[in-house]
Write a protein that holds these residues in place. Structure first.
Motif, PDB file in Angstrom:
ATOM      1  N   ARG A 102       0.908  -1.043   0.025  1.00  0.00           N
ATOM      2  CA  ARG A 102       0.055  -0.154   0.017  1.00  0.00           C
ATOM      3  C   ARG A 102       0.881   1.289  -0.291  1.00  0.00           C
ATOM      4  O   ARG A 102       0.582   2.255   0.612  1.00  0.00           O
ATOM      5  N   SER A 103       2.035   1.075  -0.581  1.00  0.00           N
ATOM      6  CA  SER A 103       2.980   2.153  -0.513  1.00  0.00           C
ATOM      7  C   SER A 103       2.668   3.339  -1.228  1.00  0.00           C
ATOM      8  O   SER A 103       3.359   4.296  -1.251  1.00  0.00           O
ATOM      9  N   GLU A 104       1.606   3.531  -1.942  1.00  0.00           N
ATOM     10  CA  GLU A 104       1.027   4.717  -2.698  1.00  0.00           C
ATOM     11  C   GLU A 104       0.767   5.846  -1.838  1.00  0.00           C
ATOM     12  O   GLU A 104       0.677   6.904  -2.118  1.00  0.00           O
ATOM     13  N   ARG A 105       0.204   5.538  -0.615  1.00  0.00           N
ATOM     14  CA  ARG A 105      -0.286   6.610   0.307  1.00  0.00           C
ATOM     15  C   ARG A 105       0.018   5.803   1.960  1.00  0.00           C
ATOM     16  O   ARG A 105      -0.725   5.291   2.343  1.00  0.00           O
ATOM     17  N   TRP A 106       1.278   6.282   2.356  1.00  0.00           N
ATOM     18  CA  TRP A 106       1.601   6.054   3.514  1.00  0.00           C
ATOM     19  C   TRP A 106       2.717   7.024   4.118  1.00  0.00           C
ATOM     20  O   TRP A 106       2.995   8.033   3.376  1.00  0.00           O
ATOM     21  N   VAL A 107       2.762   7.170   5.277  1.00  0.00           N
ATOM     22  CA  VAL A 107       3.600   8.033   6.095  1.00  0.00           C
ATOM     23  C   VAL A 107       4.442   7.116   7.106  1.00  0.00           C
ATOM     24  O   VAL A 107       4.138   6.591   8.041  1.00  0.00           O
ATOM     25  N   ASN A 108       5.906   7.287   6.845  1.00  0.00           N
ATOM     26  CA  ASN A 108       6.725   6.604   7.978  1.00  0.00           C
ATOM     27  C   ASN A 108       6.712   7.422   9.144  1.00  0.00           C
ATOM     28  O   ASN A 108       7.127   8.752   9.091  1.00  0.00           O
ATOM     29  N   TYR A 138     -12.418  -1.633   3.410  1.00  0.00           N
ATOM     30  CA  TYR A 138     -10.926  -1.994   2.770  1.00  0.00           C
ATOM     31  C   TYR A 138     -10.584  -3.523   3.231  1.00  0.00           C
ATOM     32  O   TYR A 138     -11.268  -4.156   4.090  1.00  0.00           O
ATOM     33  N   ALA A 139      -9.394  -3.957   2.526  1.00  0.00           N
ATOM     34  CA  ALA A 139      -8.904  -5.288   2.921  1.00  0.00           C
ATOM     35  C   ALA A 139      -8.104  -5.316   4.198  1.00  0.00           C
ATOM     36  O   ALA A 139      -6.916  -4.729   4.055  1.00  0.00           O
ATOM     37  N   ARG A 140      -8.569  -5.814   5.290  1.00  0.00           N
ATOM     38  CA  ARG A 140      -7.611  -5.905   6.200  1.00  0.00           C
ATOM     39  C   ARG A 140      -6.475  -6.988   6.344  1.00  0.00           C
ATOM     40  O   ARG A 140      -5.552  -6.543   6.678  1.00  0.00           O
ATOM     41  N   SER A 141      -7.103  -8.132   5.662  1.00  0.00           N
ATOM     42  CA  SER A 141      -6.119  -9.094   5.389  1.00  0.00           C
ATOM     43  C   SER A 141      -6.351  -9.770   3.987  1.00  0.00           C
ATOM     44  O   SER A 141      -7.437  -9.944   3.567  1.00  0.00           O
ATOM     45  N   VAL A 142      -5.338 -10.335   3.319  1.00  0.00           N
ATOM     46  CA  VAL A 142      -5.370 -11.002   2.073  1.00  0.00           C
ATOM     47  C   VAL A 142      -4.584 -12.146   2.343  1.00  0.00           C
ATOM     48  O   VAL A 142      -3.306 -12.149   2.481  1.00  0.00           O
ATOM     49  N   ALA A 143      -5.185 -13.370   2.106  1.00  0.00           N
ATOM     50  CA  ALA A 143      -4.645 -14.679   2.153  1.00  0.00           C
ATOM     51  C   ALA A 143      -4.612 -15.158   0.690  1.00  0.00           C
ATOM     52  O   ALA A 143      -5.557 -15.601   0.128  1.00  0.00           O
ATOM     53  N   LEU A 144      -3.336 -15.537   0.301  1.00  0.00           N
ATOM     54  CA  LEU A 144      -3.410 -16.080  -1.110  1.00  0.00           C
ATOM     55  C   LEU A 144      -2.551 -17.440  -0.822  1.00  0.00           C
ATOM     56  O   LEU A 144      -1.347 -17.430  -0.316  1.00  0.00           O
ATOM     57  N   ARG A 145      -2.857 -18.583  -1.501  1.00  0.00           N
ATOM     58  CA  ARG A 145      -2.341 -19.729  -1.569  1.00  0.00           C
ATOM     59  C   ARG A 145      -2.074 -20.282  -2.732  1.00  0.00           C
ATOM     60  O   ARG A 145      -3.194 -20.430  -3.552  1.00  0.00           O
ATOM     61  N   ALA A 185     -10.315  -9.463  -7.489  1.00  0.00           N
ATOM     62  CA  ALA A 185      -8.889  -9.896  -7.605  1.00  0.00           C
ATOM     63  C   ALA A 185      -8.283  -9.965  -8.906  1.00  0.00           C
ATOM     64  O   ALA A 185      -8.706 -10.912  -9.715  1.00  0.00           O
ATOM     65  N   THR A 186      -7.203  -9.381  -9.212  1.00  0.00           N
ATOM     66  CA  THR A 186      -6.342  -9.441 -10.503  1.00  0.00           C
ATOM     67  C   THR A 186      -4.881  -9.651 -10.480  1.00  0.00           C
ATOM     68  O   THR A 186      -4.271  -9.116  -9.673  1.00  0.00           O
ATOM     69  N   ASP A 188     -12.970   2.062  -3.213  1.00  0.00           N
ATOM     70  CA  ASP A 188     -11.850   2.639  -3.658  1.00  0.00           C
ATOM     71  C   ASP A 188     -10.611   2.258  -2.864  1.00  0.00           C
ATOM     72  O   ASP A 188      -9.617   2.914  -2.928  1.00  0.00           O
ATOM     73  N   ASP A 189     -10.742   0.944  -2.261  1.00  0.00           N
ATOM     74  CA  ASP A 189      -9.764   0.494  -1.795  1.00  0.00           C
ATOM     75  C   ASP A 189      -8.735  -0.451  -2.779  1.00  0.00           C
ATOM     76  O   ASP A 189      -9.342  -1.297  -3.237  1.00  0.00           O
ATOM     77  N   ARG A 190      -7.267  -0.129  -2.576  1.00  0.00           N
ATOM     78  CA  ARG A 190      -6.481  -1.279  -3.411  1.00  0.00           C
ATOM     79  C   ARG A 190      -5.445  -1.938  -2.734  1.00  0.00           C
ATOM     80  O   ARG A 190      -4.606  -0.694  -1.966  1.00  0.00           O
ATOM     81  N   VAL A 191      -4.969  -2.852  -2.707  1.00  0.00           N
ATOM     82  CA  VAL A 191      -3.872  -3.220  -2.143  1.00  0.00           C
ATOM     83  C   VAL A 191      -3.177  -4.427  -3.049  1.00  0.00           C
ATOM     84  O   VAL A 191      -3.787  -4.912  -3.644  1.00  0.00           O
ATOM     85  N   VAL A 192      -1.781  -4.591  -3.093  1.00  0.00           N
ATOM     86  CA  VAL A 192      -1.219  -5.535  -3.928  1.00  0.00           C
ATOM     87  C   VAL A 192      -0.537  -6.429  -3.226  1.00  0.00           C
ATOM     88  O   VAL A 192       0.368  -6.204  -2.556  1.00  0.00           O
ATOM     89  N   ALA A 193      -1.027  -7.604  -3.282  1.00  0.00           N
ATOM     90  CA  ALA A 193      -0.318  -8.927  -2.448  1.00  0.00           C
ATOM     91  C   ALA A 193       0.569  -9.875  -3.398  1.00  0.00           C
ATOM     92  O   ALA A 193       0.458  -9.913  -4.447  1.00  0.00           O
TER      93      ALA A 193
END
Length: 703
Positions: free
Chosen positions: A32-38, A188-195, A220-221, A267-272
């Motif tokens: 989710r690095s498009e919108r984050w603050v360290n 938003y996706a709080r967690s995404v599990a991929l197997r 999911a794409t 409007d939520d997007r995450v790439v796992a």
């Protein structure tokens, strides 16, 4: 910065304008690095007898934090935070990589959440407490007990001392991984599990949070191919589906192909990220994607000088995998620590296998066992997508079980219960419930064996492989030796399950350790029944100088040994019990006859001849090889089958010398390499027998 010299250790920034330490986005596996603050950098800090700045994300015991205080049990962190104004309309999530041990988090005095557990990542939705564009005070109150015996703490030292103090290190307390803010969609996706263990597609499970999780539509794409699955969340916000791939590409150490999956809801997007790979046991063998594999592993404790459990910078952390690969290893056992997702993603990307395990408590109680198990859902949720993780570990050597599985039904049941709980959470990987000793419910039988006498080591390794013994001596203290069995329950099969030596290594000096590495590893390779090994260890930690590398990850003096040769797919196995480090044999006065076998773990057989040549003592063992003095007849090694012996007879040298031995195919390509040092052995002295004289002496516990 990359840790190559002590003077490059991380230091606190001198001003607020300095870039924060660990500036990289910490979750490339769930991007989710498009919108984050360290939020790393300078915070205000108050603790018992201390008030001043602290540098996050370094533990308050570390020099890099600027505090450098051990045995503080409470500390309060404060700083001003501002979410970007253009995040208005989004949900704002505050994320912590790890905080040891209990964290209470407030924004402008309002409680936003509490977390207990020193190694898991966690997050709080702070949308209602933090208005974008408006500054607020973030406060994190941390409790870190000095008495850690009943809480998961791994190799951190405890007061009062526990049974493992001699192999424990400076604690890592407080905030010790990155802290950051993220903007997410209203739902938003709080967690995404991929197997991807089916090898033909990606199974997806998404848990939603926010405004309206129930019934939300999720897409999911697969990035790059465009293959898509449409999911609909149930009443609890849980959505599942599958993307079937038209041309699946498998993940393996040789071809570590990663799939990046974009998950969208509103409007939520995450790439796992994940990979297609299937790791399984087949009888006594391990198989990856249907092909037999042999584990050549190294144990890594993940401690750093000046920064404790926190890597000083990303470059140093990721370079560890390159270094392990350069030493010939295909697996890293990350010991008693959840390593950063950044490291795991690099293992995925570069094809390094990983044995992952949580920290354990050090004393048994029902409460301690419950605290140990409480980590497991967070471990699987955060790290389960990584194809590099091929084994889950749980307890280690009955730590947290009082070294007493055989004598305690309650302790044995705790190990079984932890196995069953982890199996419920993830059914795609083998699980080891009690690494090293007394197995009661496991998918691998692994064992830890430290033995300074090479003749005894050779004998025990052979007898365990043959099934003649299922126990071995363990020195728990200088004057306390017990025989430990591989089996703590009649329910664990005595055959038909893979056997892995997951800790070994001996020697006080660098030269001795490299010598033991050479000879102990070759004896493990002699026996085709074993499915792999894990050498202890990768790098020194504080007072523990057992590493192939020093604490700064620099090579030591290996006395001419090349770990990459020792840990190669193809190695030479010599029918010889050596005398001592630097003097494998005394200089022969006549022809030396030597039987040499080939152990090969490639896909196809290899053929060639074994060659030998004397070199001056101490000559580096490398390429190009010299002209051979003698050569064997043809030798062929089938995969996972020790070859028959190739006999060579070498004329004697004129004095101390190094005998180089190598296997080359018809084209002259070197396939494997070893050597023997011929030198005079030191005479007996008051400290004990001369090297070699102990070889017929029984090990503790032997009849």
């Amino acid at each position: 910065m990359t840790l190559t010299r002590p003077e490059t250790a991380a230091t606190p920034p001198e001003t607020d304008a300095a870039p924060p330490p660990r500036p990289e986005y910490p979750r490339p596996d769930r991007d989710r690095s498009e919108r984050w603050v360290n939020l790393n950098g300078r915070w205000d800090f108050e603790a018992d007898g201390h008030e001043g700045p602290i540098t996050v994300p370094f533990a308050w015991e570390s020099e890099a934090s600027g505090v450098h205080r051990t045995w503080l049990e409470r500390g309060v962190y404060r700083r001003t935070v501002t979410a970007p104004a253009d995040w208005a309309g989004s949900r704002v999530v505050l994320s912590f990589g790890a905080v040891h041990h209990r964290a209470v988090v407030r924004v402008d005095g309002a409680l936003v959440g509490e977390h207990v557990g020193g190694y898991e990542s966690f997050e709080f939705d702070v949308t209602e407490a933090l208005t974008p564009g408006v500054s607020a005070e973030l406060e994190v109150s941390v409790t870190a007990p000095a008495d850690k015996r009943a809480i998961p703490h791994g190799k951190q030292r405890s007061i009062p001392r526990d049974d493992y103090d001699g192999v424990s290190f400076t604690p890592t307390s407080g905030i010790w991984q990155t802290v950051w803010l993220e903007a997410r969609g209203r739902t938003y996706a709080r967690s995404v599990a991929l197997r991807g263990d089916s090898l033909t597609g990606i199974d997806i499970a998404v848990d939603l949070a926010g405004d309206a999780p129930e019934g939300a539509e999720v897409t999911a794409t697969v990035l790059g191919t465009g293959e898509t699955a449409a999911l609909t969340a149930d009443g609890s916000g849980h959505a599942t589906g599958r993307i079937e791939l038209a041309e699946p590409l498998l993940w393996s150490p040789e071809r570590p192909h990663l799939y990046r999956v974009e998950v969208r809801t509103g409007d939520d997007r995450v790439v796992a990220a994940t990979g297609l790979r299937h790791f399984e046991t087949r009888g006594e063998e391990l198989h990856l994607n249907g092909e037999r594999i042999y584990l050549r592993g190294v144990l890594d404790q993940g401690y750093w000088p000046d920064t404790g459990l926190t890597a000083p910078d990303a470059a140093s952390l990721l370079r560890e995998l390159e270094l392990a690969r350069g030493l010939g290893y295909n697996l890293v056992r990350k010991h008693l620590k959840f390593e950063e997702p950044l490291w795991l993603h690099e293992a995925d990307r570069t094809g390094m296998l990983v044995w992952a395990e949580p920290a354990a408590p050090s004393r048994f109680s029902p409460e301690a066992a419950a605290a140990f198990e409480a980590q497991l859902p967070a471990m699987v949720e955060r790290d389960g997508n990584h194809p590099s993780i091929v084994i889950w570990g749980l307890y280690n050597e009955e730590w947290g079980l009082d070294w007493d599985i055989p004598g305690s039904a309650a302790r044995a049941e705790a190990a079984v219960h932890a196995y069953e709980r982890l199996r419920e959470l993830d059914d795609t990987r083998p699980i080891v419930e009690n690494s090293g000793w007394s197995h009661v419910r496991t998918d691998l039988v692994d064992w830890h064996y430290y033995e300074p006498k090479l003749a005894v080591w050779k004998d025990f390794v052979a007898r365990l492989a043959a099934g003649e013994r299922d126990d071995f001596p363990v020195r728990l203290a200088p004057d306390f030796v017990v025989d430990k069995s591989l089996y703590g329950s009649a329910e664990v099969p005595r055959s038909g399950i893979p056997i892995v030596n997951s800790e070994y290594g001996e020697g006080f000096t660098s030269l001795e350790r490299a010598w033991h590495l050479r000879w102990e590893t070759q004896e493990l390779r002699r026996h085709d029944r074993y499915a792999g090994y894990v050498y202890t260890e990768f790098a020194d930690v504080e007072h523990e100088a057992a590493g192939l590398l020093d604490t700064w990850r620099r090579p030591k003096d290996w006395g001419g040994a090349r770990p990459a040769d020792v840990n190669a797919d193809t190695v030479l196995v010599l029918d010889l019990v050596p005398l001592a480090a630097g003097a494998d044999i005394e200089p022969p006065t006549g022809p030396l006859a030597l039987d040499v076998h080939v152990s090969h773990h490639g896909r196809d057989s290899v053929s060639g001849a074994v060659h030998a040549a004397w070199l001056p003592a101490g000559t580096p063992v490398g390429v190009p090889v010299p002209k051979p003095e003698v050569s064997s007849g043809p030798v062929t090694a089938e995969p996972f089958r020790l070859s028959s012996a190739a006999t060579i007879t070498v004329p004697p040298p004129s004095g101390p010398a190094r005998l180089l031995l190598w296997l080359a195919d018809e084209s002259g390509r070197v396939l494997a390499r070893s050597f023997l040092d011929a030198a005079e052995v030191e005479p007996p002295n008051r400290r004990g027998a001369r090297p070699g004289e102990f070889e017929d002496a029984p090990a503790p516990g032997l009849a």
